[in-house]
Design an enzyme around this catalytic site. Sequence first.
Site, PDB file in Angstrom:
ATOM      1  N   GLY A   1     -18.888  48.442  16.764  1.00 46.15           N
ATOM      2  CA  GLY A   1     -18.368  49.306  15.724  1.00 46.15           C
ATOM      3  C   GLY A   1     -16.798  49.682  15.858  1.00 46.15           C
TER       4      GLY A   1
ATOM      5  CG  ASN B   1     -13.560  46.713  11.891  1.00 44.87           C
ATOM      6  OD1 ASN B   1     -12.384  46.646  11.426  1.00 44.87           O
ATOM      7  ND2 ASN B   1     -14.116  45.471  12.629  1.00 44.87           N
TER       8      ASN B   1
ATOM      9  CB  ILE C   1     -26.159  37.180   4.212  1.00 41.88           C
ATOM     10  CG1 ILE C   1     -25.280  36.489   4.963  1.00 41.88           C
ATOM     11  CG2 ILE C   1     -26.160  36.706   2.514  1.00 41.88           C
ATOM     12  CD1 ILE C   1     -25.073  35.138   5.073  1.00 41.88           C
ATOM     13  CG  LEU C   2     -26.359  43.264   2.106  1.00 37.09           C
ATOM     14  CD1 LEU C   2     -25.065  44.192   1.916  1.00 37.09           C
ATOM     15  CD2 LEU C   2     -27.782  43.919   2.486  1.00 37.09           C
TER      16      LEU C   2
ATOM     17  CG  HIS D   1     -14.346  37.140   6.906  1.00 33.79           C
ATOM     18  ND1 HIS D   1     -15.444  36.678   7.214  1.00 33.79           N
ATOM     19  CD2 HIS D   1     -13.704  35.879   6.949  1.00 33.79           C
ATOM     20  CE1 HIS D   1     -15.370  35.513   7.650  1.00 33.79           C
ATOM     21  NE2 HIS D   1     -14.267  34.851   7.681  1.00 33.79           N
TER      22      HIS D   1
ATOM     23  CD  GLU E   1     -23.041  36.253  -7.171  1.00 29.75           C
ATOM     24  OE1 GLU E   1     -22.761  37.583  -7.081  1.00 29.75           O
ATOM     25  OE2 GLU E   1     -22.738  35.683  -8.071  1.00 29.75           O
TER      26      GLU E   1
ATOM     27  CG  ASP F   1     -17.369  35.856   4.251  1.00 26.62           C
ATOM     28  OD1 ASP F   1     -17.427  37.007   4.182  1.00 26.62           O
ATOM     29  OD2 ASP F   1     -17.348  35.006   5.090  1.00 26.62           O
TER      30      ASP F   1
ATOM     31  CB  ALA G   1      -5.382  42.099  10.512  1.00 27.94           C
TER      32      ALA G   1
HETATM   33  C1  GRF Z   1     -15.206  42.265  13.343  1.00 30.02           C
HETATM   34  O1  GRF Z   1     -14.492  41.038  13.647  1.00 30.02           O
HETATM   35  C2  GRF Z   1     -15.232  41.793  11.846  1.00 30.02           C
HETATM   36  O2  GRF Z   1     -14.294  41.400  11.030  1.00 30.02           O
HETATM   37  C3  GRF Z   1     -16.401  40.998  11.909  1.00 30.02           C
HETATM   38  O3  GRF Z   1     -17.344  41.391  12.861  1.00 30.02           O
HETATM   39  C4  GRF Z   1     -16.559  42.163  13.817  1.00 30.02           C
HETATM   40  C5  GRF Z   1     -17.063  43.454  13.739  1.00 30.02           C
HETATM   41  O4  GRF Z   1     -16.662  44.120  15.069  1.00 30.02           O
HETATM   42  N1  GRF Z   1     -17.360  41.001  10.380  1.00 30.02           N
HETATM   43  P1  GRF Z   1     -16.989  45.779  15.170  1.00 30.02           P
HETATM   44  O5  GRF Z   1     -18.379  45.833  15.143  1.00 30.02           O
HETATM   45  O6  GRF Z   1     -16.295  46.525  14.131  1.00 30.02           O
HETATM   46  O7  GRF Z   1     -16.150  46.057  16.339  1.00 30.02           O
END
Ligand code: GRF
Length: 202
Positions: A14, A16, A95-96, A112, A150, A153, A182
Amino acid sequence: MLKAKIAVLVSGGGTNLQALIDAQNSGIIHSGEIVLVISNHADAYALTRAEKAGIESLYISKKELKTQEAFESAIMTALEERGIDLIVLAGFMSILSERFTARYDHRIINIHPSLIPSFCGQGFYGLHVHEAALAKGVKVTGATVHFVNEIPDGGEIIAQKAVEVQDGDTPEVLQRRVMEQAEWIILPQAVERIAEQISNAN
Ligand code: GRF
């Protein structure tokens, strides 16, 4: 103007999610409010981050619900009950289906860890993305924020940021640099942009 109600879907550490919480606290995100965090893993540290920030969090188990359909229905119910406007996938490792993504057209965004269309789609998640970038020998990689449809990415690109690959990088070192330089920057910016559009329309 009503703030957009944001839900963040997570599976792991987590970081992000943390970047989004920090951006909310510093005012970078001001057109929306994170009101819900959903994890499909009970032990995701992201749940602790949500709790510490005073954000409601839910664990929804695909294992217990058995089918993808029941799992997605449980998520949808939680979202509908809280009137969620924007869904952010932040390291959500499931994946949804089209049933889900079509219901929230241009209302789901994902981060991503590569410059799409490189190193994306089925099988490109977590460290695999960075392993593939290093195996190919690219000198520049990065991160992409995109709408979710759907196709894994495959949705419309919202933001991208490039990051240099350095000699001697391991997948772990590169992953960390891509996050720091990034992901943690462009995800909050993109969330604010989309939340602003939603709140203007509310
Ligand atoms: C990140 O690299 C994100 O881009 C990818 O999974 C990772 C998640 O990391 N989809 P976090 O759980 O946010 O630390």
